[in-house]
Motif scaffolding. Structure first.
Motif, PDB file in Angstrom:
ATOM      1  N   PRO A 167       8.369  -2.473  -3.314  1.00  0.00           N
ATOM      2  CA  PRO A 167       9.060  -1.340  -3.928  1.00  0.00           C
ATOM      3  C   PRO A 167       8.449  -0.006  -3.490  1.00  0.00           C
ATOM      4  N   THR A 168       9.257   1.019  -3.533  1.00  0.00           N
ATOM      5  CA  THR A 168       8.793   2.388  -3.334  1.00  0.00           C
ATOM      6  C   THR A 168       8.115   2.803  -4.643  1.00  0.00           C
ATOM      7  N   VAL A 169       6.911   3.357  -4.565  1.00  0.00           N
ATOM      8  CA  VAL A 169       6.162   3.721  -5.769  1.00  0.00           C
ATOM      9  C   VAL A 169       5.994   5.236  -5.843  1.00  0.00           C
ATOM     10  N   ILE A 170       6.292   5.778  -7.026  1.00  0.00           N
ATOM     11  CA  ILE A 170       6.033   7.182  -7.336  1.00  0.00           C
ATOM     12  C   ILE A 170       5.072   7.189  -8.508  1.00  0.00           C
ATOM     13  N   LEU A 171       3.885   7.745  -8.284  1.00  0.00           N
ATOM     14  CA  LEU A 171       2.893   7.839  -9.356  1.00  0.00           C
ATOM     15  C   LEU A 171       3.177   9.066 -10.216  1.00  0.00           C
ATOM     16  N   VAL A 172       2.989   8.908 -11.526  1.00  0.00           N
ATOM     17  CA  VAL A 172       3.152  10.004 -12.472  1.00  0.00           C
ATOM     18  C   VAL A 172       1.945  10.041 -13.404  1.00  0.00           C
ATOM     19  N   SER A 173       1.712  11.208 -13.983  1.00  0.00           N
ATOM     20  CA  SER A 173       0.634  11.335 -14.957  1.00  0.00           C
ATOM     21  C   SER A 173       0.863  12.572 -15.809  1.00  0.00           C
ATOM     22  N   SER A 174       0.330  12.533 -17.026  1.00  0.00           N
ATOM     23  CA  SER A 174       0.359  13.711 -17.896  1.00  0.00           C
ATOM     24  C   SER A 174      -0.591  14.773 -17.367  1.00  0.00           C
ATOM     25  N   ASP A 175      -1.570  14.359 -16.577  1.00  0.00           N
ATOM     26  CA  ASP A 175      -2.547  15.270 -15.996  1.00  0.00           C
ATOM     27  C   ASP A 175      -2.080  15.714 -14.614  1.00  0.00           C
ATOM     28  N   ASP A 176      -2.197  16.996 -14.346  1.00  0.00           N
ATOM     29  CA  ASP A 176      -1.821  17.553 -13.046  1.00  0.00           C
ATOM     30  C   ASP A 176      -3.087  17.662 -12.197  1.00  0.00           C
ATOM     31  N   GLU A 177      -3.588  16.528 -11.763  1.00  0.00           N
ATOM     32  CA  GLU A 177      -4.861  16.478 -11.038  1.00  0.00           C
ATOM     33  C   GLU A 177      -4.639  16.312  -9.539  1.00  0.00           C
ATOM     34  N   HIS A 178      -5.278  17.155  -8.745  1.00  0.00           N
ATOM     35  CA  HIS A 178      -5.184  17.052  -7.288  1.00  0.00           C
ATOM     36  C   HIS A 178      -5.686  15.696  -6.801  1.00  0.00           C
ATOM     37  N   GLU A 179      -6.678  15.141  -7.489  1.00  0.00           N
ATOM     38  CA  GLU A 179      -7.238  13.849  -7.087  1.00  0.00           C
ATOM     39  C   GLU A 179      -6.175  12.751  -7.124  1.00  0.00           C
ATOM     40  N   TYR A 180      -5.222  12.862  -8.035  1.00  0.00           N
ATOM     41  CA  TYR A 180      -4.165  11.868  -8.129  1.00  0.00           C
ATOM     42  C   TYR A 180      -3.270  11.901  -6.899  1.00  0.00           C
ATOM     43  N   ALA A 181      -3.037  13.097  -6.370  1.00  0.00           N
ATOM     44  CA  ALA A 181      -2.232  13.205  -5.149  1.00  0.00           C
ATOM     45  C   ALA A 181      -2.939  12.497  -4.001  1.00  0.00           C
ATOM     46  N   VAL A 182      -4.232  12.668  -3.907  1.00  0.00           N
ATOM     47  CA  VAL A 182      -5.023  12.000  -2.867  1.00  0.00           C
ATOM     48  C   VAL A 182      -5.001  10.490  -3.088  1.00  0.00           C
ATOM     49  N   ALA A 183      -5.199  10.065  -4.333  1.00  0.00           N
ATOM     50  CA  ALA A 183      -5.195   8.637  -4.656  1.00  0.00           C
ATOM     51  C   ALA A 183      -3.829   8.019  -4.371  1.00  0.00           C
ATOM     52  N   ALA A 184      -2.754   8.762  -4.641  1.00  0.00           N
ATOM     53  CA  ALA A 184      -1.399   8.267  -4.371  1.00  0.00           C
ATOM     54  C   ALA A 184      -1.241   7.971  -2.889  1.00  0.00           C
ATOM     55  N   ARG A 185      -1.680   8.876  -2.069  1.00  0.00           N
ATOM     56  CA  ARG A 185      -1.597   8.702  -0.615  1.00  0.00           C
ATOM     57  C   ARG A 185      -2.379   7.466  -0.191  1.00  0.00           C
ATOM     58  N   GLU A 186      -3.569   7.299  -0.734  1.00  0.00           N
ATOM     59  CA  GLU A 186      -4.445   6.201  -0.330  1.00  0.00           C
ATOM     60  C   GLU A 186      -3.952   4.834  -0.805  1.00  0.00           C
ATOM     61  N   CYS A 187      -3.261   4.770  -1.939  1.00  0.00           N
ATOM     62  CA  CYS A 187      -2.825   3.464  -2.452  1.00  0.00           C
ATOM     63  C   CYS A 187      -1.435   3.073  -1.963  1.00  0.00           C
ATOM     64  N   GLY A 188      -0.747   3.970  -1.284  1.00  0.00           N
ATOM     65  CA  GLY A 188       0.548   3.630  -0.722  1.00  0.00           C
ATOM     66  C   GLY A 188       1.757   4.163  -1.459  1.00  0.00           C
ATOM     67  N   ALA A 189       1.548   4.998  -2.480  1.00  0.00           N
ATOM     68  CA  ALA A 189       2.683   5.610  -3.184  1.00  0.00           C
ATOM     69  C   ALA A 189       3.305   6.679  -2.280  1.00  0.00           C
ATOM     70  N   ILE A 190       4.597   6.939  -2.461  1.00  0.00           N
ATOM     71  CA  ILE A 190       5.237   7.969  -1.639  1.00  0.00           C
ATOM     72  C   ILE A 190       5.067   9.360  -2.234  1.00  0.00           C
ATOM     73  N   ALA A 191       4.668   9.433  -3.521  1.00  0.00           N
ATOM     74  CA  ALA A 191       4.518  10.740  -4.160  1.00  0.00           C
ATOM     75  C   ALA A 191       3.699  10.618  -5.432  1.00  0.00           C
ATOM     76  N   PHE A 192       3.119  11.746  -5.828  1.00  0.00           N
ATOM     77  CA  PHE A 192       2.537  11.908  -7.154  1.00  0.00           C
ATOM     78  C   PHE A 192       3.236  13.091  -7.793  1.00  0.00           C
ATOM     79  N   VAL A 193       3.707  12.901  -9.036  1.00  0.00           N
ATOM     80  CA  VAL A 193       4.398  13.962  -9.756  1.00  0.00           C
ATOM     81  C   VAL A 193       3.840  14.047 -11.173  1.00  0.00           C
ATOM     82  N   PRO A 194       3.359  15.235 -11.586  1.00  0.00           N
ATOM     83  CA  PRO A 194       2.993  15.395 -12.994  1.00  0.00           C
ATOM     84  C   PRO A 194       4.238  15.170 -13.855  1.00  0.00           C
TER      85      PRO A 194
END
Length: 143
Positions: free
Chosen positions: A85-112
């Motif tokens: 599946p295509t994965v989009i990570l989301v979080s209540s926190d708007d953390e730059h680290e999550y964008a980096v982690a999204a890229r590294e784990c294979g998600a196509i995006a991180f969106v607060p």
């Protein structure tokens, strides 16, 4: 990945998030986008993996912070599923680290979560960066 939703081919979406209110909002949001259809939701990573295996969704909206397995690890596990599946990570926190982690784990995006809209979801899935579909951060190209 990066499929184009249309009226004739509906992409299925599974939401994995521990907040019942967000799951309800996500279902409404997904179902408001032409070509998308919410097929289920889960409150934990383990429950989400089981549903992903049985429902085989095209897209997974995945919270980073889950009570059992964090979303980054769930994303890694989902990358091993077939079909993947295509994965989009989301979080209540708007953390730059999550964008980096999204890229590294294979998600196509991180969106607060507070920035997730029907238009942005559609832009991400269609790859339309002009409409704010920049990967790994909502509206922040190159993040």
């Amino acid at each position: 990945m990066g499929q184009h939703p249309s009226a004739t081919s509906r992409m299925t979406v599974l939401t994995i998030d521990d907040q019942p209110r967000f799951r309800a909002v996500a279902r409404q949001l997904v179902d408001s986008v032409l070509g998308l259809h919410a097929v289920g939701d889960a409150s934990t990573g383990q429950e989400g993996m089981a549903l992903a295996r049985s429902l085989r969704p095209d897209v997974v909206l995945l919270d980073v912070n889950l009570p059992d397995i964090d979303g980054i690890e769930v994303c890694r596990q989902l990358r091993g599923e077939r079909p993947t599946p295509t994965v989009i990570l989301v979080s209540s926190d708007d953390e730059h680290e999550y964008a980096v982690a999204a890229r590294e784990c294979g998600a196509i995006a991180f969106v607060p979560k507070q920035r997730l809209t029907a238009g942005l979801l559609q832009a991400i899935l269609s790859g339309d960066t002009r409409a704010g579909g920049a990967p790994y951060a909502a509206g922040e190209a190159g993040a």
